[in-house]
Design an enzyme around this catalytic site. Structure first.
Site, PDB file in Angstrom:
ATOM      1  N   LYS A  73      46.755  24.598  52.270  1.00  0.00           N
ATOM      2  CA  LYS A  73      47.929  25.323  51.534  1.00  0.00           C
ATOM      3  C   LYS A  73      47.672  26.791  51.020  1.00  0.00           C
ATOM      4  O   LYS A  73      48.654  27.655  51.285  1.00  0.00           O
ATOM      5  CB  LYS A  73      48.472  24.627  50.456  1.00  0.00           C
ATOM      6  N   GLY A 133      49.924  22.602  32.821  1.00  0.00           N
ATOM      7  CA  GLY A 133      49.269  22.675  34.142  1.00  0.00           C
ATOM      8  C   GLY A 133      49.093  24.062  34.936  1.00  0.00           C
ATOM      9  O   GLY A 133      49.960  24.947  34.526  1.00  0.00           O
ATOM     10  N   ALA A 134      48.123  24.130  35.709  1.00  0.00           N
ATOM     11  CA  ALA A 134      48.081  25.626  36.326  1.00  0.00           C
ATOM     12  C   ALA A 134      47.604  25.289  37.951  1.00  0.00           C
ATOM     13  O   ALA A 134      47.270  26.529  38.452  1.00  0.00           O
ATOM     14  CB  ALA A 134      47.273  26.351  35.543  1.00  0.00           C
ATOM     15  N   ASP A 160      39.541  25.454  32.164  1.00  0.00           N
ATOM     16  CA  ASP A 160      38.722  24.958  33.419  1.00  0.00           C
ATOM     17  C   ASP A 160      38.816  25.943  34.410  1.00  0.00           C
ATOM     18  O   ASP A 160      39.287  27.050  34.231  1.00  0.00           O
ATOM     19  CB  ASP A 160      39.097  23.606  33.563  1.00  0.00           C
ATOM     20  N   MET A 210      47.218   9.926  36.210  1.00  0.00           N
ATOM     21  CA  MET A 210      47.102   9.125  37.302  1.00  0.00           C
ATOM     22  C   MET A 210      45.507   8.850  37.358  1.00  0.00           C
ATOM     23  O   MET A 210      44.907   9.776  36.746  1.00  0.00           O
ATOM     24  CB  MET A 210      47.647   9.716  38.353  1.00  0.00           C
ATOM     25  N   TYR A 236      53.721  10.274  40.312  1.00  0.00           N
ATOM     26  CA  TYR A 236      54.717   8.958  40.897  1.00  0.00           C
ATOM     27  C   TYR A 236      53.988   8.003  40.822  1.00  0.00           C
ATOM     28  O   TYR A 236      54.676   6.806  41.305  1.00  0.00           O
ATOM     29  CB  TYR A 236      55.707   9.584  41.977  1.00  0.00           C
TER      30      TYR A 236
END
Ligand code: NAD
Length: 287
Positions: A73, A133-134, A160, A210, A236
């Site tokens: 990506k 989040g990043a 982090d 998760m 999900y």
């Protein structure tokens, strides 16, 4: 299959590694079949070492386009002719569109998240949101939210390896939009409480919740939430994370990551075919 695939059938790919577990081929092919569209979607095991050749192949074969996933990506952009504003700001591409030989890179994850909010009658435009989040998912949400007109975003991340990415996201949002954006340490829980308190929505977009962090939550306890706060999770699997369970107990409206997954696919599908997926049918198939 003999009736389905003909000499006219157009090909769309998915370039990633590993990729055999992906639900994208089933999702797109089901949508093509349901709508009677003459396309086929296939997954190809492509990593960084074969990516440039794969993109050349896409061009040579005049494929309609491709999805791109990990580990490609953030790498594939250099082989394309143009990037959408969101892809440029995220430094990532998940969808390639072959526009008569010109390869354009898009990122549809953030579009998918924003569309999944709309699908749940949640309107964040002109409002303040807090995002944890990043990484890839968070960045896409933060950038698209800012481009779409969210007024203010408070981003939280731990210190982090993603911290620098978070700083870059803040910088590109400030340079390219009018959105007020600030970055805070996710370990500063009092600041987190303060920012959630005047936010319309809290979006969880880290991997916490998760496997291997199932059962954990970036928000320590229920006292951070109030009934009129909307709480979403990009995860999900499981369908209900510890965070969403806690938010539901308080009475918050909640949304898991299935809608984001479905609508990022729909956004790519629309870029390739000019048509939208049969959303209600796809929801039944994915659930
Ligand atoms: P990533 O690896 O790019 O980013 C990971 C993020 O988690 C970073 O912000 C990192 O700092 C944070 N993190 C990791 N360990 C942590 C900890 N112990 N405490 C706090 N923060 C921690 O991952 P990603 O691709 O952005 O995925 C993030 C989540 O979003 C995953 O759960 C993934 O399944 C989900 N996701 C969902 C969709 C969708 O369509 N619904 C799409 C992409 C990702």
């Amino acid at each position: 299959m003999t009736e389905r695939i003909t000499g006219h059938t157009e090909l769309i790919g998915l370039m990633a590694y590993p990729i055999r577990h992906s639900s994208s081929p089933a999702m797109h092919n089901e949508a093509f079949a349901t709508l009677g569209l003459d396309y086929a979607y296939l997954a190809f095991e492509v990593d960084n070492s074969t990516l440039e050749d794969a993109v050349k192949g896409l061009r040579a074969l005049k494929m309609v386009g491709s999805n791109v996933s990990m580990p490609n990506k953030t790498v594939v952009g250099q082989y394309l002719d143009e990037l959408s504003p969101a892809a440029q700001m995220c430094g990532a591409v998940n969808t390639i569109v072959n526009d008569n030989g010109k390869l354009i890179g898009h990122i549809t994850d953030g579009i998918g998240y924003m569309q999944s909010l709309k699908d749940n009658n949640i309107d964040v435009i002109g409002k303040k949101i807090t995002v944890a989040g990043a990484g890839g998912a968070a960045k896409a949400i933060e950038v698209q939210a800012a481009l779409d007109g969210v007024k203010e975003i408070s981003i939280f991340n731990i210190h982090d390896s993603f911290w620098e990415a978070a700083e870059r996201t803040v910088q590109v949002i400030r340079e390219n939009t009018d959105c007020v954006v600030n970055l805070y340490d996710l370990d500063d829980k009092e600041k987190l409480r303060e920012e959630i308190a005047d936010s319309y929505l809290f979006a969880q977009a880290t991997g916490v919740g998760m496997k291997p962090m199932e059962g954990q939550s970036v928000v320590p306890d229920k006292s951070f939430f109030r009934p009129d706060l909307i709480v979403t999770d990009t995860i999900y699997s499981p369908r209900e994370t510890a965070l969403l369970k806690m938010a539901k107990e308080v009475g918050c409206k909640t949304m898991n990551g299935l809608g984001m997954m479905l609508f990022q696919g729909d956004a790519a599908f629309h870029l390739w075919t000019g048509k939208h997926m049969p959303i209600d049918h796809m929801k039944e198939v994915l659930d």
